[in-house]
Design a protein around this motif. Structure first.
Motif, PDB file in Angstrom:
ATOM      1  N   LEU A  73      -1.182  -3.967   6.006  1.00  0.00           N
ATOM      2  CA  LEU A  73      -1.791  -2.670   5.671  1.00  0.00           C
ATOM      3  C   LEU A  73      -2.115  -2.586   4.184  1.00  0.00           C
ATOM      4  CD1 LEU A  73       0.721  -0.692   7.851  1.00  0.00           C
ATOM      5  CD2 LEU A  73      -1.741  -0.737   8.281  1.00  0.00           C
ATOM      6  N   ALA A  74      -1.216  -3.101   3.352  1.00  0.00           N
ATOM      7  CA  ALA A  74      -1.443  -3.069   1.907  1.00  0.00           C
ATOM      8  C   ALA A  74      -2.703  -3.848   1.539  1.00  0.00           C
ATOM      9  CB  ALA A  74      -0.231  -3.639   1.174  1.00  0.00           C
ATOM     10  N   ALA A  75      -2.980  -4.915   2.284  1.00  0.00           N
ATOM     11  CA  ALA A  75      -4.132  -5.757   1.980  1.00  0.00           C
ATOM     12  C   ALA A  75      -5.458  -5.030   2.181  1.00  0.00           C
ATOM     13  CB  ALA A  75      -4.097  -7.015   2.849  1.00  0.00           C
ATOM     14  N   VAL A  76      -5.470  -4.000   3.044  1.00  0.00           N
ATOM     15  CA  VAL A  76      -6.712  -3.263   3.309  1.00  0.00           C
ATOM     16  C   VAL A  76      -6.695  -1.877   2.671  1.00  0.00           C
ATOM     17  CG1 VAL A  76      -7.135  -4.512   5.447  1.00  0.00           C
ATOM     18  CG2 VAL A  76      -5.826  -2.377   5.508  1.00  0.00           C
ATOM     19  N   SER A  77      -5.688  -1.591   1.859  1.00  0.00           N
ATOM     20  CA  SER A  77      -5.598  -0.265   1.230  1.00  0.00           C
ATOM     21  C   SER A  77      -6.620  -0.145   0.100  1.00  0.00           C
ATOM     22  CB  SER A  77      -4.192  -0.023   0.687  1.00  0.00           C
ATOM     23  OG  SER A  77      -3.928  -0.885  -0.405  1.00  0.00           O
ATOM     24  N   ARG A  79      -6.040   0.778  -2.871  1.00  0.00           N
ATOM     25  CA  ARG A  79      -5.461   0.550  -4.198  1.00  0.00           C
ATOM     26  C   ARG A  79      -4.489  -0.615  -4.135  1.00  0.00           C
ATOM     27  NH1 ARG A  79      -1.733   4.828  -7.591  1.00  0.00           N
ATOM     28  NH2 ARG A  79      -1.938   3.842  -9.640  1.00  0.00           N
ATOM     29  N   LYS A  80      -4.710  -1.574  -4.981  1.00  0.00           N
ATOM     30  CA  LYS A  80      -3.851  -2.750  -5.019  1.00  0.00           C
ATOM     31  C   LYS A  80      -2.665  -2.481  -5.943  1.00  0.00           C
ATOM     32  CE  LYS A  80      -6.828  -4.411  -2.322  1.00  0.00           C
ATOM     33  NZ  LYS A  80      -6.560  -4.240  -0.876  1.00  0.00           N
ATOM     34  N   LEU A  81      -1.502  -2.445  -5.361  1.00  0.00           N
ATOM     35  CA  LEU A  81      -0.255  -2.229  -6.085  1.00  0.00           C
ATOM     36  C   LEU A  81       0.735  -3.324  -5.680  1.00  0.00           C
ATOM     37  CD1 LEU A  81       0.129   1.641  -5.559  1.00  0.00           C
ATOM     38  CD2 LEU A  81      -0.375   0.506  -7.733  1.00  0.00           C
ATOM     39  N   PRO A  82       1.792  -3.521  -6.437  1.00  0.00           N
ATOM     40  CA  PRO A  82       2.819  -4.493  -6.041  1.00  0.00           C
ATOM     41  C   PRO A  82       3.708  -3.914  -4.942  1.00  0.00           C
ATOM     42  CG  PRO A  82       3.441  -3.475  -8.111  1.00  0.00           C
ATOM     43  CD  PRO A  82       2.052  -2.974  -7.794  1.00  0.00           C
ATOM     44  N   ALA A 131      -0.531   5.092  -2.911  1.00  0.00           N
ATOM     45  CA  ALA A 131      -1.863   4.758  -3.408  1.00  0.00           C
ATOM     46  C   ALA A 131      -2.608   5.983  -3.935  1.00  0.00           C
ATOM     47  CB  ALA A 131      -2.676   4.093  -2.299  1.00  0.00           C
ATOM     48  N   ALA A 132      -2.423   7.126  -3.276  1.00  0.00           N
ATOM     49  CA  ALA A 132      -3.118   8.351  -3.679  1.00  0.00           C
ATOM     50  C   ALA A 132      -2.361   9.144  -4.737  1.00  0.00           C
ATOM     51  CB  ALA A 132      -3.374   9.231  -2.452  1.00  0.00           C
TER      52      ALA A 132
END
Length: 519
Positions: A73-77, A79-82, A131-132
């Motif tokens: 899910l993070a890969a398609v968000s 915002r790229k965060l750690p 992300a938001a």
């Protein structure tokens, strides 16, 4: 700075702080930079996990599985965060996100989900909160409140087996816990649902799982489930028929397709479901211990430990029970077992440190208490470290530690404040007694004396003095002695003990000479 200049400065700061939300694309005020978000998450993730049960390590594959789903899910968000994902050792169903993408889910929630897609719905929702900038916005609202005020003005009770840590955090340790307990606004919850479902679709999951999940939550919040639900996920993420309806609309807009992966999820969760009876017994033991039914608590915990001998929390609980029953030597053996099983959880070091102190082994006590504080600073640990410093004659260190512990809203905090007053009062009575001049009903000046100590005081003596423009004493009056005992927070009016003219009143001060704790 006058009022107009201050308002101009605030306006300039607001303009500088304008930014674009990385998820919605909308313009918004941003006082917290991305670097600060990352720092908040990095600094608070570990202690916040500690305060919420610690990492669940009995089944290591479970955390690996959740991280696998979360990273999809993070890969398609937007915002790229750690991003990091952890499973916590806590039965109350809950999930939360810190700024910077630090996310956790309690094992108690995993046993209630029915598919990998429902897990993706939970994680997608939390990813959007990070992300938001929803957590950052909660802090920014605090900043705006402070700015508004300026413009308007131009911390486990030791031995009691209390598992509620909210009041036991010392200053600086509770920011993460405060953030995850923040109740998001209606728009933020709807936003997290909408974009979380978009991430689900992009990662190959059926977004309808988010609809069925919310329908389940709405049903459970209606009283068909234990109150544990209300204490967990529903407290910070309240479900509603509106969220269900909006999710249905979002699912229709996204279109059909995607996988549920129900069989795969149930297979991966099966080992946890097998252990659930043991954790149910543990939860029942905690409830019994809080009612001081230690015999029942011990039986239930012993049964749980037989079912899952590798769980350190069960050994820690047996130590807590022994400590509550004033059996510190027995408690230490259990705490040692717990530390061997879970060497990176604060609770056993804390309880074991207290037990060692009560047995007189202050060297071992200090070692364990310090290890506890490094993992999670709590008032009990800091308080007992203060006792150790006091016992070896290090007054400065003891006072600093007591002051830190006294900042928690707990019984231990009150005890720390009392010890601090007991040590410091003879040398600094002015820190605990306040005196100010007022005009009485008869028009004559009186001195109002207030006890600001956390305990009743007696033998309060103060001396009125006149000072010049440089603050130097130019005249001293007769000492004023307050008769009797003054309770904590209580005030009393007395004769000021000096005759001064009306124009001298502004230069009249009161020196606190003496006070003692009324035993």
């Amino acid at each position: 700075m006058n009022k107009l200049n201050l308002l101009a400065a605030l306006l300039a700061a607001t303009l500088v702080a304008c930014g674009v939300n990385p998820v919605t694309g909308k313009k918004e005020i941003q006082f917290i930079s991305e670097g600060q978000e990352l720092q908040i998450g990095a600094e608070n993730y570990s202690p916040t996990k500690q305060s919420q049960g610690g990492d669940f390590k009995v089944i290591p594959d479970l955390s690996a599985y959740m991280n696998e789903v979360g990273q999809k899910l993070a890969a398609v968000s937007d915002r790229k965060l750690p991003y990091e994902f952890a499973v916590l050792n806590e039965s109350v169903p809950n999930a939360w996100a810190l700024p910077g993408g630090k996310i956790a889910v309690n094992r108690g929630l995993l046993t209630e989900l029915r598919s990998e897609a429902e897990l993706a719905a939970v994680l997608g929702h939390e990813i959007v909160h990070a992300a938001a900038r929803h957590g950052a916005k909660a802090q920014e609202r605090g900043t705006l409140i402070s700015v508004g005020m300026a413009a308007a003005q131009v911390g486990a009770a030791i031995g009691g087996v209390d598992q509620n840590l909210a009041s036991l955090m010392v200053q600086g340790a509770g920011l993460g816990s405060a953030l995850i307990q923040t109740r998001y606004g209606r728009e933020q919850e709807l936003e997290a649902d909408e974009y979380g479902m978009k991430y689900m679709k992009a990662a190959g999951y059926d977004p309808l799982a988010a609809v069925s999940l919310q329908e389940t939550f709405v049903r459970l919040s209606g009283g068909q489930k234990s109150s544990g639900w209300l204490e967990g996920l529903f407290a910070s993420h309240p479900p509603s028929p509106e969220r269900v309806a909006r999710n249905k609309v979002t699912a229709q807009e996204l279109g059909a397709g995607g996988q549920l992966y129900a069989d795969r999820y149930l297979a991966r969760i099966a080992p946890l479901q097998k252990l659930k009876p043991a954790y149910d017994k543990y939860d029942q033991a905690v409830a019994a211990a809080q009612k001081k039914d230690f015999a029942t608590a011990r039986t239930l915990t012993t049964d749980a430990a037989k079912l899952v001998p590798q769980e350190g929390r069960f050994q820690q609980m047996l130590g807590e029970i022994a400590l509550a029953e004033k059996k510190p030597r027995d408690a230490i053996a259990y705490y040692e077992n717990a530390i061997a099983l879970s060497p990176d959880y604060f609770g056993s070091y804390l309880g074991g440190g207290v037990a060692q102190y009560r047995l007189g082994d202050k060297v071992k006590a200090e070692d364990w208490l310090n290890k506890s504080v490094k993992l999670l600073p709590t008032a009990p640990a800091v308080f007992y470290l203060g006792n150790i410093a006091r016992d070896r004659g290090d007054k400065a260190a003891a006072l600093k530690l007591y002051q830190s512990a006294a900042g928690s809203q707990s019984e231990v905090g009150k005890e720390a404040a009392l010890e601090m007053a007991r040590m410091d009062l003879p040398d600094n009575p002015g820190r605990y007694v306040a005196a100010a001049l007022q005009v009485g009903r008869d028009g004559k000046p009186v001195v109002i004396v207030q006890n600001r100590a956390p305990v009743a005081l007696a033998d309060i003596t103060l001396t009125p003095v006149l000072v010049n423009a440089s603050g130097q004493i130019v005249q001293q009056g007769n000492p004023v002695r307050i008769n009797g005992t003054l309770k904590a927070g209580e005030s009393v009016a007395a004769d000021p003990g000096i005759a001064v003219s009306e124009d001298q009143l502004v230069n009249l001060r009161f020196r606190i000479d003496n006070a003692r704790i009324a035993e």
